[in-house]
Design a protein around this motif. Structure first.
Motif, short mmCIF file in Angstrom:
data_model
loop_
_atom_site.label_atom_id
_atom_site.label_comp_id
_atom_site.label_asym_id
_atom_site.label_seq_id
_atom_site.Cartn_x
_atom_site.Cartn_y
_atom_site.Cartn_z
N SER A 19 3.02 -4.36 22.75
CA SER A 19 1.88 -4.74 23.20
C SER A 19 1.05 -5.54 22.16
CB SER A 19 0.93 -3.27 22.82
OG SER A 19 1.03 -2.80 21.43
N GLY A 20 2.04 -6.43 21.58
CA GLY A 20 1.36 -7.49 20.70
C GLY A 20 2.49 -8.08 19.82
N PRO A 21 1.94 -8.88 18.97
CA PRO A 21 2.95 -9.69 18.01
C PRO A 21 3.63 -8.95 17.06
CG PRO A 21 0.57 -10.12 17.39
CD PRO A 21 0.51 -9.39 18.49
N PRO A 22 4.58 -9.58 16.62
CA PRO A 22 5.31 -8.75 15.55
C PRO A 22 4.51 -8.09 14.32
CG PRO A 22 6.50 -10.84 15.93
CD PRO A 22 5.26 -10.78 16.51
N GLN A 23 4.63 -6.85 13.59
CA GLN A 23 3.93 -6.68 12.62
C GLN A 23 4.64 -6.51 11.45
OE1 GLN A 23 2.93 -2.52 13.87
NE2 GLN A 23 1.42 -2.97 15.44
N VAL A 24 4.04 -7.02 10.39
CA VAL A 24 4.79 -7.02 9.08
C VAL A 24 4.52 -5.67 8.24
CG1 VAL A 24 4.88 -8.41 6.93
CG2 VAL A 24 4.52 -9.43 9.27
N GLU A 25 5.59 -4.88 7.92
CA GLU A 25 5.52 -3.90 7.32
C GLU A 25 5.10 -4.22 5.68
OE1 GLU A 25 8.14 -0.04 5.70
OE2 GLU A 25 9.02 -1.31 7.53
N GLN A 26 4.12 -3.40 5.10
CA GLN A 26 3.81 -3.54 3.84
C GLN A 26 4.69 -2.83 2.96
OE1 GLN A 26 1.97 -6.06 2.59
NE2 GLN A 26 1.39 -6.93 4.44
N LEU A 27 5.50 -3.50 2.01
CA LEU A 27 6.48 -2.50 1.25
C LEU A 27 5.97 -2.48 -0.11
CD1 LEU A 27 10.02 -4.18 2.22
CD2 LEU A 27 9.02 -1.99 3.06
N LEU A 51 18.65 3.36 -4.85
CA LEU A 51 17.70 4.25 -4.09
C LEU A 51 17.51 3.76 -2.91
CD1 LEU A 51 14.79 4.84 -6.77
CD2 LEU A 51 16.66 6.48 -5.73
N ARG A 52 17.81 2.38 -2.45
CA ARG A 52 17.68 1.80 -1.00
C ARG A 52 18.75 2.72 -0.23
NH1 ARG A 52 16.96 -4.03 -2.86
NH2 ARG A 52 14.77 -4.14 -2.67
N SER A 53 20.08 3.14 -0.69
CA SER A 53 21.08 3.71 0.09
C SER A 53 20.62 5.12 0.45
CB SER A 53 22.24 3.62 -0.44
OG SER A 53 22.28 4.45 -1.68
N GLU A 54 19.34 5.80 -0.15
CA GLU A 54 19.03 6.94 -0.07
C GLU A 54 17.69 6.74 1.04
OE1 GLU A 54 18.47 9.17 -3.61
OE2 GLU A 54 20.35 8.25 -4.74
N GLY A 55 17.44 5.61 1.36
CA GLY A 55 16.29 5.44 2.53
C GLY A 55 15.16 5.09 2.07
N TYR A 56 15.13 4.85 0.62
CA TYR A 56 13.89 4.16 0.07
C TYR A 56 13.62 2.76 0.42
CZ TYR A 56 13.05 8.48 -2.83
OH TYR A 56 12.77 9.79 -3.03
N ARG A 57 12.43 2.32 0.74
CA ARG A 57 12.25 1.02 0.94
C ARG A 57 11.16 0.36 0.10
NH1 ARG A 57 11.21 0.28 6.79
NH2 ARG A 57 11.83 -1.89 6.47
N PHE A 58 11.49 -0.80 -0.37
CA PHE A 58 10.64 -1.45 -1.44
C PHE A 58 11.10 -2.71 -1.50
CE2 PHE A 58 13.86 1.14 -3.73
CZ PHE A 58 14.49 0.22 -4.35
#
Length: 108
Positions: A19-27, A51-58
């Motif tokens: 429905s619109g332009p790309p959204q930027v996820e704030q990490l 921690l990234r391999s455990e699903g944490y995103r930052f």
């Protein structure tokens, strides 16, 4: 200040929306204050990255305290120091549980 180069940051992910332009996820930003030759800092960095391999995103920023005299004086006896969202969550030895708990409060 000197920052570590590519491969140390998580960056931002762009997701397309029909429905619109790309959204930027704030990490959330995790900041690791360290210095060259600090084995505790290297261990903390490896744990944080894992921690990234455990699903944490930052986003990860590593700051060399030797690049700023004020940081060096303030943090030398406390490194590695880990901040999330400007709040210290760990110092001296990585408190993985405290870091995970903090990330859980900001994780999407």
């Amino acid at each position: 200040m000197r920052f570590r180069g590519p491969g140390r940051t998580g960056g931002r992910n762009e997701e397309s929306s029909a429905s619109g332009p790309p959204q930027v996820e704030q990490l959330e930003t995790v900041v690791l204050y360290s210095r060259p030759g600090c084995h505790l800092c290297e261990e903390a960095l490896a744990e944080i990255v894992s921690l990234r391999s455990e699903g944490y995103r930052f986003e990860l920023r590593e700051i060399d305290i030797e690049s700023d005299e004020s940081l060096l004086r303030r943090l030398l006896e406390r490194i590695p120091v880990v901040e999330v969202g400007g709040q210290v969550v760990s110092e001296l030895v990585l408190d993985r549980a405290a870091l995970m708990a903090r990330l859980d409060t900001v994780r999407p």
